[in-house]
Write an enzyme that holds these catalytic residues in place. Structure first.
Site, PDB file in Angstrom:
ATOM      1  N   TYR A  24     -12.877  22.391  -7.945  1.00 21.45           N
ATOM      2  CA  TYR A  24     -13.340  21.046  -8.309  1.00 21.45           C
ATOM      3  C   TYR A  24     -12.785  20.700  -9.681  1.00 21.45           C
ATOM      4  O   TYR A  24     -12.906  21.495 -10.619  1.00 21.45           O
ATOM      5  CB  TYR A  24     -14.877  20.992  -8.367  1.00 21.45           C
ATOM      6  CG  TYR A  24     -15.451  20.199  -7.216  1.00 21.45           C
ATOM      7  CD1 TYR A  24     -15.065  18.877  -7.008  1.00 21.45           C
ATOM      8  CD2 TYR A  24     -16.364  20.762  -6.338  1.00 21.45           C
ATOM      9  CE1 TYR A  24     -15.565  18.148  -5.952  1.00 21.45           C
ATOM     10  CE2 TYR A  24     -16.871  20.040  -5.276  1.00 21.45           C
ATOM     11  CZ  TYR A  24     -16.470  18.722  -5.086  1.00 21.45           C
ATOM     12  OH  TYR A  24     -16.961  18.013  -4.038  1.00 21.45           O
ATOM     13  N   ASP A  62       2.875  -2.984  -3.791  1.00 18.88           N
ATOM     14  CA  ASP A  62       2.549  -1.798  -2.993  1.00 18.88           C
ATOM     15  C   ASP A  62       3.857  -1.361  -2.334  1.00 18.88           C
ATOM     16  O   ASP A  62       4.279  -1.922  -1.322  1.00 18.88           O
ATOM     17  CB  ASP A  62       1.489  -2.175  -1.948  1.00 18.88           C
ATOM     18  CG  ASP A  62       1.176  -1.040  -0.994  1.00 18.88           C
ATOM     19  OD1 ASP A  62       1.923  -0.038  -0.989  1.00 18.88           O
ATOM     20  OD2 ASP A  62       0.196  -1.151  -0.236  1.00 18.88           O
TER      21      ASP A  62
END
Ligand code: DSN
Length: 435
Positions: free
Chosen positions: A62, A213
Site C-alpha cells: 500500500y 485525451d
C-alpha cells in the site's frame, strides 16, 4: 519455431500446480494471441520486461499518497520507482508535471473533471457515436451524469472536402454558445490529425481549459510529436492510457505544464477518485516509458502509421470505404456497406474472429445502425507493427479480410484462412516469444 520467454513458461509451470484451472485458460489465451492477428486499434503486445514487472512483489504494498508524502511506512523503494516513472513520462512527452497513478484512462479523465469542474458544469466534446469516448459525456457515464456535455459535430456533408473530420468552425460555434469550463479533444475512433493549436485558440476565446485525451495516439505524440503533432504546449492538461500505442501496461497518466493544475490533479487522483496506487503497474509504466525513450520507439511509431496507410489503401482497392478516405494515424474505420449493404460490423467481427483476424465492430459517423450492430469495423496497426509486420503483410491482411467477408463467414473458408493466419503469425513472433 519460436520459444517463449522463460519467465512466462515458469509462471505456467508454477500455476499448473497452484491453480491448474486458471493455468489452462492462460495457456490457451497465450496460444490465441500468438496465432491470431491483432487488429484492435487500442491493443498491443508488451515486452517481457513490461509484462513481468506487473507480476511482481510490488503488488504487495500500500502506498497511498505521493513520493515523500505517503500514508504508510515502508515506501522508500516505491517512492523511487514512482519518481522514475514521473520523470520518464515528463521526458517522453516534454512537459513539467506527470501523475502516473490513474488506474485507467477513464479514471484519469474522472480525476481531471474533478480537478477542473464542479458538478453541473458544462464541457464540450465529440459525441461517442462519432468517435469520442464513454468518459467524454456518455449519458450513463459519470461524465454525463454529473456534468453537462455539449457536443461538437463532424463535417457531415459528403461533398465537403473534410467529410467526417472535425469541423473547427462548428467547434467554435458550440464553444462560443455554451462557454464550457473544459473543451475536450482526443478520440477513440478518429483517423485524422487533431489540430491541438486550433482547439487552444478556440478554448482561449472563452477561457476554457483544453484537455487532450491522447489515449489512442499517445505513442505517436511522444518525442515532440514523432508521428502526430504533440498536444503540448497547446493543451492545458493531457490524459492518456499507457497500453495502446504507448505499449505499456494497462493504466492511465495525466500531464500538464501548469503547477497549480498539477496540484489540483494530484489531489483529485488521490484521495479524490482513487485509494492505493497500483505500484506494480506504476513500475511497469516506468519500464515502458524507458523503452519508449529509446530512439527505435520513434521508428516503431512511424511504421505504425505507414502500415495503417497501407492497410487502408489495400482495403480501398478491394471496394471498402475508409471513412474520411484514409488515415493519418494508427487506425481506420471501414464502412462495409459499399461492399455489401447487408453486412453489419457485428457479423464481420464474428466471421473475422473465426478466421483468426481480431477486430471490433464500430459505428461510422452518421451510422444508421445501433452500436450493437454497426455498419463498420475499426482496424489498427500497433500490434501487427510490434510483431514486425510491414506494408507487404498489410496487403496480405487486407486480402484475408476480404476473403472472409466475401465468403460471408463460410466455416470451411474461414478455417482455411485461419491456417494461413497462423502460418503468417509464426513468421512474426510476439515480443514475449523473442528473448
Ligand atoms: N476501449 C478503448 C478503445 O478500444 O478505444 C477506449 O477506452
Amino acid at each position: 519455431m519460436s520459444s517463449h520467454d522463460p519467465l512466462s513458461d515458469h509462471l505456467l509451470d508454477m500455476l499448473n500446480h497452484a491453480d491448474p484451472e486458471i493455468a489452462r485458460h492462460m495457456a490457451l489465451e497465450r496460444q490465441r494471441q500468438e496465432s491470431t492477428i491483432e487488429l484492435i486499434a487500442s491493443e498491443n503486445h508488451v515486452s517481457p520486461a513490461v509484462m513481468h514487472t506487473m507480476g511482481s512483489w510490488l503488488t504487495n504494498k500500500y502506498a497511498e499518497g505521493y513520493p515523500g508524502a505517503r500514508y504508510y511506512g515502508g515506501c522508500v523503494h516505491h517512492d523511487a520507482i514512482e519518481n522514475i516513472a514521473r520523470d520518464r513520462a515528463k521526458a517522453l512527452f516534454g512537459c513539467k508535471f506527470a501523475n502516473v497513478q490513474p488506474h485507467s484512462g477513464a479514471q484519469a479523465n474522472t480525476a481531471v473533471f474533478m480537478a477542473t469542474m464542479k458538478p453541473g458544469d458544462t464541457f464540450a466534446s465529440l459525441v461517442l457515436k462519432d468517435g469520442g469516448h464513454l468518459s467524454h459525456g456518455m449519458s450513463i457515464n459519470f461524465s454525463g451524469v454529473y456534468h453537462k456535455p455539449v457536443h461538437y459535430p463532424l463535417h457531415y456533408e459528403a461533398s465537403h472536402p473534410e467529410f467526417e473530420q472535425i469541423d473547427y468552425d462548428a467547434v467554435r460555434k458550440v464553444v462560443l454558445e455554451h462557454k464550457p469550463k473544459v473543451l475536450m479533444c482526443g478520440y477513440s475512433a478518429y483517423p485524422r490529425t487533431i489540430r491541438f493549436d486550433l482547439f487552444r485558440t478556440i478554448a482561449d476565446e472563452v477561457g476554457a481549459l483544453l484537455v487532450a485525451d491522447v489515449a489512442h495516439i499517445a505513442g505517436l505524440c511522444t518525442h515532440n510529436g514523432c508521428a502526430h503533432p504533440s498536444p503540448f504546449p497547446h493543451a492545458h492538461i493531457v490524459t492518456t492510457t499507457t497500453h495502446k500505442t504507448l505499449r505499456g501496461p494497462r493504466g492511465g497518466l495525466i500531464m500538464t505544464n501548469d503547477e497549480d493544475l498539477a496540484k489540483k490533479i494530484d489531489k483529485a487522483v488521490f484521495p479524490g477518485v482513487q485509494g492505493g496506487p497500483l505500484m506494480h503497474v506504476i513500475a511497469s509504466k516506468a519500464v515502458a516509458f524507458g523503452e519508449a525513450l529509446k530512439p527505435d520507439f520513434v521508428d516503431y511509431q512511424k511504421r505504425i502509421v505507414v502500415n495503417a496507410k497501407a492497410l487502408a489503401s489495400a482495403l480501398t482497392s478491394l471496394g471498402y470505404r475508409i471513412t474520411t478516405n484514409g488515415t493519418d494515424n494508427h487506425l481506420m474505420l471501414v464502412d462495409l456497406r459499399p461492399k455489401n449493404s447487408e453486412l453489419t460490423g457485428a457479423d464481420a467481427e464474428k466471421w473475422l474472429e473465426s478466421a483468426g483476424l481480431i477486430c471490433n465492430k464500430n459505428g461510422i459517423p452518421n451510422d444508421p445502425r445501433p452500436p450493437k450492430f454497426t455498419s463498420g469495423i475499426r482496424l489498427g496497426t500497433p500490434a501487427t507493427t510490434t510483431r514486425g509486420m510491414g506494408p507487404a503483410q498489410m496487403q496480405t491482411i487486407a486480402s484475408l479480410i476480404d476473403r472472409v467477408l466475401t465468403s460471408k463467414g463460410d466455416p470451411a473458408a474461414c478455417e482455411k484462412i485461419r491456417a494461413e493466419v497462423a502460418s503468417l503469425c509464426s513468421k512474426f513472433a510476439m515480443p514475449s516469444m523473442k528473448h
